[in-house]
Enzyme design. Structure first.
Site, short mmCIF file in Angstrom:
data_model
loop_
_atom_site.label_atom_id
_atom_site.label_comp_id
_atom_site.label_asym_id
_atom_site.label_seq_id
_atom_site.Cartn_x
_atom_site.Cartn_y
_atom_site.Cartn_z
N HIS A 326 41.41 11.70 51.73
CA HIS A 326 40.31 12.49 52.28
C HIS A 326 39.01 12.05 51.63
CE1 HIS A 326 37.78 16.06 53.06
NE2 HIS A 326 38.50 16.15 54.17
N ASP A 387 45.77 17.24 58.20
CA ASP A 387 46.34 16.62 59.40
C ASP A 387 47.79 16.22 59.21
OD1 ASP A 387 43.98 16.70 61.04
OD2 ASP A 387 43.16 15.12 59.78
#
Length: 451
Positions: A326, A387
């Site tokens: 991320h 996700d």
């Protein structure tokens, strides 16, 4: 044939016109992707809405990885989620109120607000007709076009006073689930030849339950499905002003454009596979791994395959393990941690515990593979992002893949509206206008007869 040749010729010209020497980016200190050299985001604004924390900056300027935190109006997302779960209620409506107003509602305020959202969810006749007329293959496109169409039915579409912005925001937040449900049901009928079911939203039930009802019918979901979907919507509601779609909404809002144009721009941004479509990429990868990994408990087999993936030898040969890493979070993504908790409970209800265990092992070995790969440009600590588990959760709930990214929009519309309202209510408003430096050389004009 002439048209195709002209398109080809113009396309070939792009090879030269879009080429810029990488050294020039360093020479002029260009923050590519609005990122600093240490991969942190360039600071372009201030906000009171949300905070995304993944590291501490030390006195020497270096970054110290820490467990991730996500704050809504200063309140830890963990507290919001666990409190709602403890009280056995949904929490998305409370989060909407918090993000829009800046304060938590009391019980009476929350009941009135939730009822107002329910009453506002039903679509007007002209909006239903617009969705039917906008029949297409992609629900995100239908959603964006429907939002733009709604401008025509608003009595004050261009008014940016606080009251009108709040009215428009509540209306859009309430209607997004119905728009997406209508669009999907029409899509499955027109494109897949299945029966057409149009279900009107129920009164006095949560947004999460209403969405599942409109998509799947009364007997198509369980109480746990509702709670998990509500959690996913809470986790996706806001993520700071720097994420691409929210920044898009702030940039367009800074011009003074209408709410519908700005939100449609945010939808267009979120549709991109590098943003809202990431969970679909994870789902495709996981399905592939289920086939090629013959023993779902064999760490060595998983490690060997991930090594080949990172070396661009197998799968899509892009050298990526989707759902891992991320831009801000390092040690952990709090959204992934919370969703994983509920994914485990949901997997038990659905009889898919072996798949959950496989996902858990994939997460562990993917982090190991990325951290220990040779010749890595950076040794930044990585973690699973939201996700990684969201697509798996949606699949267990029984949601069709066509609504995965629209569901993200259905949640993030809350953050978009909160940031739009903030952008338009600064005391010293300024249009957002960064700079690009032209590095091409001056060229003398040649008359047409001499070319």
């Amino acid at each position: 044939m002439k048209d195709k040749f002209m398109i080809y010729k113009l396309s070939e010209a792009v090879k030269l016109t879009c080429k810029i020497d990488n050294e020039l980016f360093e020479k002029f200190n260009v923050k590519r992707g609005l990122r600093n050299a240490d991969h942190t985001g360039v600071l372009v604004g201030l906000t009171n809405i949300g905070d995304v924390v993944g590291y501490d900056r030390l006195d020497d300027g270096s970054l110290k990885p820490i467990p991730g935190k996500l704050l809504y109006r200063g309140i830890d997302i963990d507290d919001l989620v666990h409190c709602a779960q403890k009280e056995k209620r949904t929490g998305f409506e409370e989060v909407i109120y918090l993000l829009l107003s800046g304060a938590l509602p009391d019980k009476e305020e929350l009941d009135l607000f939730s009822h107002m959202l329910c009453e506002s969810m039903a679509l007007e006749k002209q909006t239903k007709i617009a969705i039917i007329d906008l029949e297409g293959q992609d629900i995100m496109n239908i959603l964006a076009r429907t939002v733009l169409e709604m401008y025509n039915y608003d009595p004050e579409p261009d008014d940016t006073c606080r009251d009108n912005l709040m009215r428009q925001s509540v209306d859009l937040i309430a209607k997004f689930p119905a728009i997406i449900a209508y669009a999907y049901n029409i899509l499955r009928h027109s494109a897949k030849g299945q029966s057409l079911h149009i279900r009107h939203p129920n009164e006095d039930v949560s947004i999460a339950e209403n969405f599942l009802y409109m998509i799947k019918g009364t007997k198509g979901y369980t109480e746990l499905d509702v709670r998990v979907l509500d959690l996913a919507m809470i986790l996706h509601a806001e993520h700071g002003g720097g994420n691409n779609s929210t920044f898009t909404v702030r940039v367009t809002s800074s011009t003074g454009t209408d709410t519908y144009s700005s939100i449609a721009a945010g939808i267009g941004s979120l549709k991109g596979p590098l943003h809202g479509g990431a969970n679909l990429q994870v789902g495709k990868m996981i399905n592939h791994l289920k086939e090629v990994i013959t023993n779902w408990t064999d760490e060595q087999q998983i490690d060997d395959y991930f090594k080949k993936m990172l070396s661009k030898e197998v799968y899509d040969q892009k050298g990526l393990i989707y759902g891992i890493g991320h831009a801000v979070y390092t040690v952990s993504d709090p959204r992934a941690v919370l969703l994983k908790e509920m994914a485990k409970e949901l997997a038990k209800e659905k009889g898919r515990e072996a798949e959950f265990a496989f996902m858990n092992l994939l997460e562990e070995r993917a982090i190991y593979a990325i951290t220990h790969r040779k010749n890595a440009k950076t040794k930044k600590q990585v973690c699973a992002n939201v996700d990684f588990y969201s697509g798996f959760v949606y699949d267990m709930i029984g949601l069709p893949k066509e609504v995965y990214t629209p569901l993200f929009a259905m949640s993030r519309i809350v953050g978009w509206c909160a940031h739009r309202i903030e952008e338009l209510n600064f005391d010293d408003r300024r249009i957002i206008r960064p700079a690009y430096k032209n590095v091409s050389e001056a060229v003398e004009f040649t008359p047409l007869t001499q070319r």
